[in-house]
Design a protein around this motif. Structure first.
Motif, short mmCIF file in Angstrom:
data_model
loop_
_atom_site.label_atom_id
_atom_site.label_comp_id
_atom_site.label_asym_id
_atom_site.label_seq_id
_atom_site.Cartn_x
_atom_site.Cartn_y
_atom_site.Cartn_z
N HIS A 1 -14.99 4.70 4.77
CA HIS A 1 -13.84 5.61 4.84
C HIS A 1 -12.74 5.17 3.89
CE1 HIS A 1 -12.79 2.27 7.44
NE2 HIS A 1 -11.53 2.65 7.44
N GLN A 2 -12.91 4.02 3.23
CA GLN A 2 -11.88 3.53 2.31
C GLN A 2 -12.11 3.99 0.88
OE1 GLN A 2 -12.13 -0.74 3.07
NE2 GLN A 2 -10.35 -0.64 4.41
N LEU B 1 -9.06 5.65 -0.58
CA LEU B 1 -8.01 4.67 -0.89
C LEU B 1 -8.35 3.91 -2.17
CD1 LEU B 1 -5.40 3.26 -0.14
CD2 LEU B 1 -6.69 1.75 1.38
N GLU C 1 -6.79 6.99 4.62
CA GLU C 1 -7.89 6.45 5.42
C GLU C 1 -8.20 7.31 6.64
OE1 GLU C 1 -8.39 1.77 4.70
OE2 GLU C 1 -7.02 2.31 6.31
N HIS D 1 -11.03 13.80 1.93
CA HIS D 1 -12.28 13.06 2.11
C HIS D 1 -13.50 13.88 1.70
CE1 HIS D 1 -11.38 9.11 3.68
NE2 HIS D 1 -10.39 9.65 4.36
#
Length: 337
Positions: free
Chosen positions: A127-128, A131, A324, A331
């Motif tokens: 999920h990073q 970022l 995040e 995403h």
């Protein structure tokens, strides 16, 4: 110009990443590999042979070596010293010197982005990822900004268009994602445009501090570290909101020569009392103190802080959390097919 020949047997390291830069090597015979070590693995950057250069990237900047070089076969190189390079660069036109440094900054940045991309491929997607993309973009803007400074209306500014647009051309696959993240940098006020009489989008050098703060904090967050050993990993949403309101109010107040606002604890409590209880205010200030955002002087019952520092840190925390968050619509841009 003094030229010195050196011979390296196969397997010998000519120089290591992090060694002092400056000298340039011209490969007279043999073959070498250029690589970086990451997490116990070697990431190959290039394989070079006769007539090619080693160490050119750090020759004009005096920065440490950005990669290691090892001889794959018996290799003979001709070394040109850093002093001779300095003399050579003094003889070329100023515009050519600027061009060389610009190209070196861009090449260095592209190498670092390549390393990050390969390193990410070696590990599973997380999920990073979003970022990490934001960190790459921030690093690219900051790197380009170093060579895009100009003087306008007596102020040193950075041409934002020239710092950002080349990244879209280099990373076409991430163009749409980079545009969305760029807009988030503006939305979270990590980039703030400066109004000038000349047409264009400009930042003052000081206004790049917010993006630098985000880059530093995001990098530390991705590596699992915090800037201060006793600091909490982050601040709660309510704590961030209270500190941001305090910082925005303080911008209009008179600051001392170091850019700090000094106020009594009672004044601070009155400022935050609309949304927080006294007990919660003390808790917020203690947590902010652990992050070095606020200095608490218990003896004189005063606090001091730099409004811009709080603003940049809190905005960076907010953006890191947003990037995040699994609910972030961005995403979709980095999720696996």
């Amino acid at each position: 110009m003094t030229k010195v020949e050196k011979t390296f047997p196969a397997g010998a390291v000519i120089f290591h990443e992090g060694d002092p830069g400056g000298d340039i090597y011209i490969i007279k015979s043999g073959e070498v590999k250029v690589y970086q070590a990451r997490g116990g693995s070697e990431i190959l950057l290039a394989q070079l042979g006769q007539g090619e250069l080693l160490g050119a990237m750090t020759a004009t900047t005096g920065t440490p070596r950005t990669a290691s070089v090892k001889a794959l076969t018996d290799t003979v190189v001709t070394m040109i010293s850093s002093k001779d390079m300095e003399k050579l660069l003094k003889d070329i036109p100023p515009w050519a010197n600027i061009l060389i440094k610009d190209l070196i900054f861009r090449l260095k940045f592209m190498n670092e982005i390549y390393i990050q991309s390969v390193s990410a491929e070696l590990s599973s997607r997380t999920h990073q990822d979003l970022l990490r993309a934001a960190t790459r973009l921030a690093k690219g803007i900051l790197a380009n900004a170093r060579v895009q400074e100009k003087e306008i209306d007596g102020t040193t500014v950075v041409d934002l268009h020239s710092s950002f647009s080349p990244l879209l051309d280099i990373f076409l696959a991430e163009k749409d994602l980079f545009l969305k993240i760029y807009n988030l940098f503006l939305e979270y006020r990590l980039l703030e445009l400066k109004e000038l009489r000349q047409a264009g989008k400009f930042l003052s050098k000081e206004e790049l501090a917010g993006l630098q703060t985000f880059y530093d904090m995001a990098t530390q967050h991705l590596s699992g570290t915090t800037p201060h050993r006793k600091a909490p990993p982050t601040l709660a949403v309510g704590e961030r909101k209270a500190l941001l309101e305090l910082a925005m109010w303080a911008k209009a107040e008179p600051l001392d020569k170091s850019g700090r606002l000094i106020m009594t604890l009672a004044e601070c409590e009155n400022r935050l009392a609309q949304n927080l209880s006294r007990q919660h205010i003390i808790h917020v200030l203690q947590r902010a103190s652990a992050w070095n955002l606020i200095h608490l002087d218990k003896a004189e019952v005063k606090i001091s802080f730099r409004p811009d520092t709080i603003r940049h840190v809190v905005a960076s925390m907010n953006l890191i959390h947003a990037l995040e968050s699994e609910s972030s619509p961005l995403h979709k841009a980095v999720s696996p097919e």
